[in-house]
Enzyme design. Structure first.
Site, short mmCIF file in Angstrom:
data_model
loop_
_atom_site.label_atom_id
_atom_site.label_comp_id
_atom_site.label_asym_id
_atom_site.label_seq_id
_atom_site.Cartn_x
_atom_site.Cartn_y
_atom_site.Cartn_z
N GLU A 117 0.83 -1.21 0.00
CA GLU A 117 0.00 0.00 0.00
C GLU A 117 0.86 1.26 0.00
O GLU A 117 0.45 2.29 -0.54
CB GLU A 117 -0.96 0.01 1.19
CG GLU A 117 -1.92 -1.18 1.23
CD GLU A 117 -2.72 -1.39 -0.05
OE1 GLU A 117 -2.91 -0.42 -0.80
OE2 GLU A 117 -3.11 -2.55 -0.33
N GLU A 160 -0.33 -0.17 -9.92
CA GLU A 160 0.05 -1.48 -9.41
C GLU A 160 1.54 -1.70 -9.55
O GLU A 160 2.16 -2.38 -8.72
CB GLU A 160 -0.76 -2.55 -10.15
CG GLU A 160 -0.88 -3.84 -9.42
CD GLU A 160 -1.65 -3.78 -8.09
OE1 GLU A 160 -2.39 -2.80 -7.87
OE2 GLU A 160 -1.48 -4.69 -7.28
#
Lengths: 465, 465
Positions: free
Chosen positions: A230, A259
């Site tokens: 994260e 990503e």
């Protein structure tokens, strides 16, 4: 949410989606954008002004093809399907979910039809997350991944022992350690928060307000890795040019690029030996009983364990992309009608067996394992694997320019990499479309080879250990 | 929120407030409401159709006097003032907050000026929370409260011993007990949730989605009482006619009426001996070590302890309303310029001494104790004390019609009262304005006397115990 709240939420989300869509597609907005065409054309394409107008116009032009009613119905159906998915999981009964998937598939087809002509219907969906990306290009990359990874995975003998990652690890200490690690990486308590949740995520409410959430389990260290993941999303949003606040440029350029950042920090940096040369003694101090007797090399090998499994979110780096290839193929087949929602559970199981040699114990572990088919549109899954591919392309380029970073990582210094990413990727927000950004940074298109080489090296190191 | 997020949030809230206000005041909405006047006038005033149109028109007509820019600036200033209030509290420095209060006071005056003519500038603010209520009427009620309660409080000898409410009470057990109590009262897990928070609240996202939050402290039982309070808010929203969903009728009719429900359940029911005749044995089973040796009567007296204090939210039933009278008077004086923000801390201390005989140790305990002056408008505080007044008026009427409820409460039955409230108050949502609803239910206007008699009886019982 209490169960009886679900229909009301679906109506509320449908209303919001419809109203937001109406505003985003209002003809006045189109006229204003036309008025700005001169300004756009008179400025450098990378300039703030030209970029805002260009990106806003592209958003507008795609959105205006879709009626607000359809947008609202998609939101309503997604919200109801999500609740049905939860029920289906808890009852381990796919049939509770199937009619919702069928309805959503009808809506997705209607949505795709708004965008004719196209080369491939899936292009329309992919483009929502990866502007400009073509299904054929993804299929080619995924064919390479499949051709290399299926035999690579099948050839793995005994998975390494990762028992040192399991045991009893009090949550507060995992949290404190994660915060120490992330603060070394560049998180601070002025602009970031880390909170607890069921499903980890990252969100930037502004470039100065980055929220990470994670879940620490008492019996394993997975929550720490999830924080590193994260962080990658968070640092992207944190380093977007602050001038872009509240403009269409404010976000990361695409899901794959986002990503790529989470994977770069979680996997390439966060599972590297040099990183843990610095952090592992601190982790051992945090958990002296559990990890005191475990040498760094053993811990590092455990972190990099490869073992095929049924669940995507638990997958290691080598097997992960195969879970995505499977979903990409099934989404295309569903869209084309070659697979129906009724066929889906079996088709899912068949591909799991073919690509990974594993079989789910039930539908919850199989077709019901992901939330995406309930409330997201198709086209999102591929971006996870493309993120893996991009992460290694960026890493090769970064180390090509900065030199070997192992020495810095071993000293707990991560600023060079973070600033390089700011300069070349993060600060640009949505100024460049993903393919353009990739070409600017690495000098070429999507390329699976660096990622495959990285995975082969990883497996070789494990096998020879 | 991380500290650097505050300015972005203020901008975001301002944008939302401005856009929502633009929609709510759009001339097209006014025309549509005009078109519906015939429908409204041809239907019974209590009918769904007539009520929706009437309430929507009144909302519209009040809102359209205010420019969207002012509405947006009020949201921005409130958001920034809230952050400043937090900082001022943590630094125990009122000066950090003062300029924000000054700016907000300017905005409140500008807001009031949009509504000329009025009898009293405070009427405009009060009307936002209590449609149709006049400052003069509130002042008369509050004069009665002050005249009776100041000597009543001053005459209290030694406060009763409430040490049995303090000790070590694990949170999970408090939570389980609260849920058991609330489920007896009518909460179920299909339409309700209870979660943890810092500041307790209740919100109804629909009549089938009621969220309560509370805070359980390890060292006292206050969190249980807070649950009973929030239940009162929740059951009001839960029992509004389901047809009113997503219309202007969907909420409780006013802040006072809402507060009357929370006070009725927390205080009138939740501190009564008959209620605890049923629940106390269960509470003793939950905390056998702490409460096993404590007789019911002692526990009940502790729950009803009266003792003047500095902090409003910790106040007992008898002293509570004086905290409100103080704030009402100061708000009017600030609005009139008779007290300036610079004078406020001293004025606050003076009134605390005069009405309650107590003195705060610092500004955090004094003028900075409530969030309301940072991000709410003036005019809200009075509704807390009016809620107390109404709660006892309703209770007298309910028991007048239903008979003595003690027997039912002792058997753990609370349905008669809850259904009576549904029938006479809850189901109507905003169909009736607060004064009209009160008149329909109790046959007359706001009246402080039942509440004062109730408090005198409470003090007498304590003094004679």
């Amino acid at each position: 949410m209490p169960p009886l709240g679900a229909p009301a939420r679906a109506e509320q989300l449908a209303t919001l989606a419809g109203l937001a869509h109406e505003r985003a597609t209002a003809p006045e907005l189109g006229s204003l954008l036309e008025d700005l065409r001169e300004l756009e054309e008179g400025a450098e394409p990378e300039s703030f002004g030209a970029s805002v107008v260009r990106v806003a116009r592209r958003d507008y032009e795609k959105r205006r093809r879709v009626p607000s009613d359809l947008r609202a119905e998609m939101a309503r159906a997604g919200s109801l399907a999500y609740t049905a998915w939860l029920e289906a999981r808890s009852a381990a009964d796919y049939e509770i979910f199937r009619p919702h998937l069928e309805h959503r598939l009808d809506l997705i087809r209607a949505y795709v039809a708004c965008h004719e002509p196209y080369d491939d219907p899936y292009d329309v969906l992919l483009d929502d997350h990866e502007r400009g990306m073509k299904t054929a290009d993804v299929a080619a990359i995924f064919a390479r991944l499949k051709a290399e990874l299926v035999p690579l995975v099948a050839g793995i003998a005994e998975p390494v022992d990762d028992s040192c990652l399991h045991g009893h690890f009090p949550r507060e200490q995992q949290r404190a350690f994660s915060l120490e690690m992330l603060s070394r990486w560049g998180m601070d308590d002025q602009a970031w928060r880390l909170d607890d949740t069921v499903h980890p995520f990252a969100v930037g409410l502004s470039e100065s307000d980055i929220r990470l959430t994670t879940r620490f389990d008492l019996d394993n260290l997975g929550g720490i890795l999830s924080c590193l993941h994260e962080f990658g999303h968070g640092v992207y949003e944190r380093q977007v040019d602050a001038r872009y606040f509240r403009t269409p440029l404010q976000e990361g350029t695409s899901s794959s690029f986002h990503e790529s950042q989470s994977r770069l920090w979680e996997n390439v940096v966060g599972r590297s030996l040099s990183t843990w040369r610095f952090f592992y003694p601190r982790l051992q101090e945090t958990f002296p009983e559990q990890l005191g007797p475990v040498p760094l090399e053993k811990f590092h090998r455990a972190l990099n364990r490869v073992a095929p499994g049924v669940i995507r979110v638990d997958a290691d780096e080598v097997t992960y992309s195969l879970h995505i290839v499977l979903r990409f193929e099934l989404e295309r087949e569903l869209l084309a009608g070659a697979v129906t929602p009724a066929d889906l559970p079996e088709a899912f199981i068949a591909k799991l067996g073919e690509y990974l040699g594993v079989a789910p114990a039930n539908f919850v572990e199989g077709v019901l394992q992901d939330v995406h088919w309930s409330d997201s549109n198709f086209g999102y899954f591929p971006t996870y694997a493309l993120g893996n591919v991009i992460s290694v392309q960026l890493w090769e380029r970064a180390t090509g320019e900065l030199g070997d970073l192992d020495g810095e990582f071993e000293r707990g210094e991560f600023g060079s990499l973070r600033e390089w990413l700011r300069e070349h990727v993060h600060r640009w927000g949505r100024v460049f479309e993903p393919a353009e950004l990739l070409r600017r940074v690495v000098g070429g298109p999507l390329d699976a080879e660096p990622y495959l080489a990285y995975l082969r090296a990883k497996v070789e190191a494990l096998e020879s250990g």
